[in-house]
Design an enzyme around this catalytic site. Structure first.
Site, PDB file in Angstrom:
ATOM      1  N   GLY A  10       0.454  -5.072   0.654  1.00  0.00           N
ATOM      2  CA  GLY A  10      -0.649  -5.014  -0.297  1.00  0.00           C
ATOM      3  C   GLY A  10      -0.267  -5.557  -1.667  1.00  0.00           C
ATOM      4  N   ALA A  21       0.864  -1.173   0.000  1.00  0.00           N
ATOM      5  CA  ALA A  21       0.000   0.000   0.000  1.00  0.00           C
ATOM      6  C   ALA A  21       0.908   1.233   0.000  1.00  0.00           C
ATOM      7  CB  ALA A  21      -0.858  -0.022   1.255  1.00  0.00           C
ATOM      8  N   GLU A  53       3.822  -5.872   7.154  1.00  0.00           N
ATOM      9  CA  GLU A  53       3.020  -4.854   7.855  1.00  0.00           C
ATOM     10  C   GLU A  53       3.355  -4.741   9.337  1.00  0.00           C
ATOM     11  OE1 GLU A  53       1.945  -6.885   5.551  1.00  0.00           O
ATOM     12  OE2 GLU A  53       0.480  -5.902   4.252  1.00  0.00           O
ATOM     13  N   GLU A  59      -0.680  -9.169  -1.316  1.00  0.00           N
ATOM     14  CA  GLU A  59      -2.127  -9.410  -1.188  1.00  0.00           C
ATOM     15  C   GLU A  59      -2.816  -9.323  -2.561  1.00  0.00           C
ATOM     16  OE1 GLU A  59      -2.415  -6.414   1.985  1.00  0.00           O
ATOM     17  OE2 GLU A  59      -3.509  -7.927   3.146  1.00  0.00           O
TER      18      GLU A  59
HETATM   19  C1  3H9 Z   1       0.464  -2.417   3.399  1.00  0.00           C
HETATM   20  O1  3H9 Z   1       0.687  -2.841   2.303  1.00  0.00           O
HETATM   21  C2  3H9 Z   1      -0.877  -2.496   4.072  1.00  0.00           C
HETATM   22  C3  3H9 Z   1      -1.851  -3.437   3.387  1.00  0.00           C
HETATM   23  O2  3H9 Z   1      -1.733  -4.728   3.933  1.00  0.00           O
HETATM   24  C4  3H9 Z   1      -3.276  -3.043   3.611  1.00  0.00           C
HETATM   25  C5  3H9 Z   1      -3.741  -1.751   3.056  1.00  0.00           C
HETATM   26  C6  3H9 Z   1      -5.245  -1.582   3.197  1.00  0.00           C
HETATM   27  N1  3H9 Z   1       4.670   3.443   0.082  1.00  0.00           N
HETATM   28  O3  3H9 Z   1      13.354   1.643   0.741  1.00  0.00           O
HETATM   29  P1  3H9 Z   1      13.824   2.407  -0.443  1.00  0.00           P
HETATM   30  C7  3H9 Z   1       9.497   4.833  -1.012  1.00  0.00           C
HETATM   31  S1  3H9 Z   1       1.672  -1.625   4.303  1.00  0.00           S
HETATM   32  C8  3H9 Z   1       5.163   4.649  -0.209  1.00  0.00           C
HETATM   33  O4  3H9 Z   1      14.897   3.403  -0.251  1.00  0.00           O
HETATM   34  P2  3H9 Z   1      14.906   0.010  -1.637  1.00  0.00           P
HETATM   35  C9  3H9 Z   1      10.539   5.165   0.051  1.00  0.00           C
HETATM   36  O5  3H9 Z   1      10.016   6.029   1.014  1.00  0.00           O
HETATM   37  C10 3H9 Z   1       3.054  -1.558   3.208  1.00  0.00           C
HETATM   38  N2  3H9 Z   1       6.479   4.883  -0.472  1.00  0.00           N
HETATM   39  O6  3H9 Z   1      14.231   1.444  -1.664  1.00  0.00           O
HETATM   40  C11 3H9 Z   1      11.628   5.800  -0.799  1.00  0.00           C
HETATM   41  O7  3H9 Z   1      11.236   7.129  -1.074  1.00  0.00           O
HETATM   42  P3  3H9 Z   1      12.350   8.267  -1.216  1.00  0.00           P
HETATM   43  C12 3H9 Z   1       3.758  -2.854   3.140  1.00  0.00           C
HETATM   44  C13 3H9 Z   1       7.284   3.833  -0.401  1.00  0.00           C
HETATM   45  O8  3H9 Z   1      15.137  -0.350  -3.034  1.00  0.00           O
HETATM   46  C14 3H9 Z   1      11.555   5.009  -2.106  1.00  0.00           C
HETATM   47  O9  3H9 Z   1      10.254   4.405  -2.117  1.00  0.00           O
HETATM   48  N3  3H9 Z   1       4.981  -2.691   2.369  1.00  0.00           N
HETATM   49  C15 3H9 Z   1       6.834   2.551  -0.092  1.00  0.00           C
HETATM   50  O10 3H9 Z   1      16.022  -0.017  -0.658  1.00  0.00           O
HETATM   51  C16 3H9 Z   1      12.599   3.930  -2.213  1.00  0.00           C
HETATM   52  O11 3H9 Z   1      12.527   3.106  -1.050  1.00  0.00           O
HETATM   53  C17 3H9 Z   1       6.147  -2.352   2.931  1.00  0.00           C
HETATM   54  O12 3H9 Z   1       6.238  -2.152   4.121  1.00  0.00           O
HETATM   55  C18 3H9 Z   1       5.453   2.365   0.158  1.00  0.00           C
HETATM   56  N4  3H9 Z   1       4.931   1.171   0.447  1.00  0.00           N
HETATM   57  O13 3H9 Z   1      13.805  -0.960  -1.026  1.00  0.00           O
HETATM   58  C19 3H9 Z   1       7.315  -2.250   2.002  1.00  0.00           C
HETATM   59  N5  3H9 Z   1       7.892   1.697  -0.098  1.00  0.00           N
HETATM   60  O14 3H9 Z   1      13.215   7.881  -2.351  1.00  0.00           O
HETATM   61  C20 3H9 Z   1       8.074  -0.998   2.276  1.00  0.00           C
HETATM   62  C21 3H9 Z   1       8.971   2.440  -0.421  1.00  0.00           C
HETATM   63  O15 3H9 Z   1      11.553   9.511  -1.409  1.00  0.00           O
HETATM   64  N6  3H9 Z   1       9.167  -0.783   1.356  1.00  0.00           N
HETATM   65  N7  3H9 Z   1       8.616   3.721  -0.606  1.00  0.00           N
HETATM   66  O16 3H9 Z   1      13.091   8.266   0.095  1.00  0.00           O
HETATM   67  C22 3H9 Z   1      10.330  -1.467   1.410  1.00  0.00           C
HETATM   68  O17 3H9 Z   1      10.522  -2.377   2.198  1.00  0.00           O
HETATM   69  C23 3H9 Z   1      11.427  -1.035   0.472  1.00  0.00           C
HETATM   70  O18 3H9 Z   1      11.130   0.265   0.047  1.00  0.00           O
HETATM   71  C24 3H9 Z   1      11.624  -1.920  -0.789  1.00  0.00           C
HETATM   72  C25 3H9 Z   1      12.646  -1.239  -1.726  1.00  0.00           C
HETATM   73  C26 3H9 Z   1      12.161  -3.282  -0.327  1.00  0.00           C
HETATM   74  C27 3H9 Z   1      10.338  -2.101  -1.534  1.00  0.00           C
END
Ligand code: 3H9
Length: 653
Positions: free
Chosen positions: A101, A62, A124, A104
């Protein structure tokens, strides 16, 4: 502007492509685009639909930036119900990471394929949440209860291959994912494959006692966090009633978590960590130096841990010691650590062996002539450090980065011992260095921009969370620890016992109470440092009288078997009446009146001490922003992420 979600028909397969950098998060426009595309596919000539992403990853979850704001339609659970209800087969094609998400969405599709390097997970819980778009309901139906509890309560991702083993991934695609997924879709169509709804699968057999076991295990380690327990309840709901009832339970618990201060704190840390990597005034395209080989000076616990961090990232390491015996000892600690990692299942034996093979040793500085970077990790003696840096200046090639792992000392003075202060920087690792995530990167007055940019990028490569600090005694973390520790000493004199202080702070969420931390670090270190100071420099004796008395009695902490506590062979602390007597004596001697101290007062004063010093650090520009301080405390000092770090906590109470 090009749409972030496009749809096209390729012969008999509809292809939905998501292109929403950086990580294809499910923002409102992406959700709307997906809904429109899946609707369009219902009435065109497609026999099947493939969802695939452009860029570096499948949907990473999400859109976290939308959390805490009013929800915008289409809501993700509704969108995923629509995808699952599609009359055409839907196939998710995964590369990069399918997280939260994102996974999901894939679970709501009817089939899932992935490239071998893909990772999938439901992280999450790390944001103080539970999967809120059917993850707790669809996953147990596909992968069973145990695997679902493991994935959802740990938040750790698994590989595509592991996903295939537990029934979440149907096919691994080698080569080009899009082409492979389309071919597979056509094969499924040709074989008469049909829509297969995850929500209609039956949860495989399981032992109902598992829920109690997980609740107990999680309560013991989640430091008061509510999300882990709610996750267990949501997964349990997948086994007791209809899919719709389970979804309603998941929703209710998701909203509770989303509205909690715990999730707000953890979301703050998520963004603060990423923000901390950005350095104000430093251009994004600042060139970086290549670092393929490093030297580590000092084969103690710290040097060994640092060597492992680099070797684990594929960088060759030369470890330097003063004698063959010391070198042997250092390398054998590394061997022991790798054996431990293999035993705990953290590394495969093969991986451990290939990492270990990257570390060699030497007692001759000439061995550092060609390395790209040196990290000095000898004990805290300023003269010794300066001597080492002067020597490095003689032997290292031009352009080599010269880093010191000092925890306290003046990086500018160390840099001045060389003729190239622009190449000198502080890299303050935390013990044990191969495990702790925090790296304080200390920017000296003359540190060159490209050195700083290189070290920040390198930190990410060795899987650390870097935070920039200016030069001051103790940098961000240890400087704040001084008033925190001093407050603990005052509380002892005023009437609290070591165990009361530690229990109060641990119940509040700290990973370890302050007095246990001091015992772990060794009371003799502070004692020795104080011996070099004048009475004036030492400050009010109330802040150090008790630990001084302990050291003088030979109680150095864990390493000598006693400190603020007595320790058994398993290093378990037991309260020691002798310490209570000693505290009472010190209080009388220093004229401190003893009284009852409440747990609330302990927490309030301890945290206020941290925050007050944090504010000074910000005012002086030692830290770039308050979120950086929060990241230091969460990743380096066991501060609970669910409280968002000391500065966030103080700003939001
Ligand atoms: C969810 O899904 C809830 C659902 O179950 C239900 C909903 C109803 N959203 O980490 P990085 C941005 S909860 C917005 O440096 P990497 C991050 O801020 C979510 N922005 O890259 C950064 O921005 P900036 C569950 C996001 O290659 C840029 O992307 N998912 C999101 O080292 C690059 O990120 C997670 O918890 C996001 N979801 O790693 C996954 N994700 O450049 C969270 C990232 O401006 N994300 N950004 O600073 C991660 O674990 C890592 O970002 C990922 C890439 C492994 C994907």
């Amino acid at each position: 502007m090009a749409s972030v979600v496009s749809y096209e028909l390729e012969r008999n397969v509809g292809v939905i492509s998501i292109d929403s950098p950086p990580v294809n998060a499910l923002s409102q426009v992406v959700r709307q685009g997906l809904l429109d595309a899946i609707s369009e596919a219902q009435s065109d000539a497609s026999d099947a639909v493939v969802i695939v992403c452009d860029g570096r990853t499948f949907i990473a979850g999400a859109d976290i930036t939308e959390f805490g704001k009013p929800p915008m339609e289409p809501l993700l659970p509704d969108l995923l119900d629509t995808i699952e209800a599609s009359s055409k087969m839907v196939i998710a094609a995964i590369h990069g990471t399918a997280l939260g998400g994102g996974l999901e969405t894939a679970l709501a599709a009817h089939y899932r394929c992935a490239v071998p390097a893909a990772k999938i997970g439901l992280p999450e819980v790390k944001l103080g949440l539970l999967p809120g778009a059917g993850g707790t309901q669809r996953m147990p139906r596909l992968a069973g209860v145990k695997a679902s509890l493991d994935l959802t309560t740990s938040g750790a991702p698994i590989s595509a291959e592991e996903g295939q083993k537990i029934g979440l991934i149907d096919k691994i695609i080698d080569g080009d994912l899009r082409t492979g997924a389309l071919n597979w879709a056509r094969e499924l169509v040709a074989a008469g494959g049909a829509v297969r709804k995850s929500s209609e699968q039956v949860v495989p057999d399981f032992d109902p006692a598992i829920f109690g076991e997980y609740r107990e295990k999680l309560a013991a380690r989640s430091r008061g966090q509510i999300a882990p327990g709610h996750i267990v309840t949501a997964v349990e709901a997948a086994t007791t009633g209809s899919f719709e009832d389970g979804m309603a339970k998941e929703r209710e618990l998701f909203v509770t978590c989303m509205n909690s201060s715990q999730s707000a704190g953890m979301r703050h840390i998520f963004f603060a960590e990423r923000q901390a990597a950005k350095i104000e005034g430093l251009a994004k395209d600042t060139p970086k130096r290549a670092v393929e080989s490093v030297g580590v000076i000092g084969g103690g616990t710290m040097g060994g841990g640092i060597a492992m961090c680099f070797a684990n990232a594929g960088i060759t390491v030369t470890m330097m010691e003063i004698s063959d015996e010391a070198l042997e000892r250092g390398l054998s600690i590394i061997d022991r650590n790798y054996a431990g990692s293999v035993k705990r299942g953290k590394l495969s034996a093969d991986k451990a062996a290939s990492c270990r093979a990257l570390i060699s040793g030497s007692t001759d500085y000439a061995a550092l002539a060609d390395v790209d970077m040196v990290i000095e990790a000898v004990f805290e003696d300023p003269q010794l450090k300066k001597k080492i840096f002067a020597q490095l200046d003689e032997v290292c090639k031009p352009g080599a980065i010269l880093a010191t792992n000092t925890s306290y000392q003046d990086v500018n003075a160390i840099a001045a011992a060389t003729r190239r202060p622009e190449d000198v920087v502080g890299t303050h690792f935390f013990s044990p260095a191969h495990i702790m995530k925090l790296l304080e990167v200390v920017r000296g007055e003359k540190t060159a921009d490209d050195v700083l940019a290189t070290v920040m990028a390198l930190a990410k490569k060795i899987r650390k969370v870097p935070v920039v600090s200016g030069v001051c005694y103790g940098f961000i973390g240890n400087r704040m620890l001084r008033p925190y520790g001093k407050t603990a000493q005052l509380l002892l004199l005023e009437g609290a016992s070591p165990q009361q202080i530690d229990a109060a702070m641990e119940t509040w969420g700290m990973a370890m109470g302050p007095l246990r931390v001091f015992d772990l670090a060794g009371l003799d270190i502070g004692y020795k440092a104080r011996q070099a100071l004048s009475d004036e420099e030492k400050g009010d004796p109330k802040g150090y009288r008790v630990p001084d008395l302990l050291v003088e009695l030979g109680r150095m902490g864990q390493k000598s078997g006693s400190g603020f506590y007595a320790y058994d062979d398993a290093r378990q602390p037991t309260p020691d009446p002798a310490v209570d007597g000693l505290i009472e004596m010190a209080a009388a001697d220093l004229g401190v009146e003893r009284r009852q101290v409440t747990d609330e007062e302990i927490v309030e004063r301890m945290i206020s001490a941290l925050v007050a010093e944090g504010r000074k650090i910000l005012e002086e520009g030692i830290a770039q922003r308050s979120g950086d301080i929060d990241v230091v405390y969460v990743y380096g000092y066991g501060f609970p992420a669910s409280r968002g770090g000391p500065m966030f906590f103080d700003d939001h109470q």
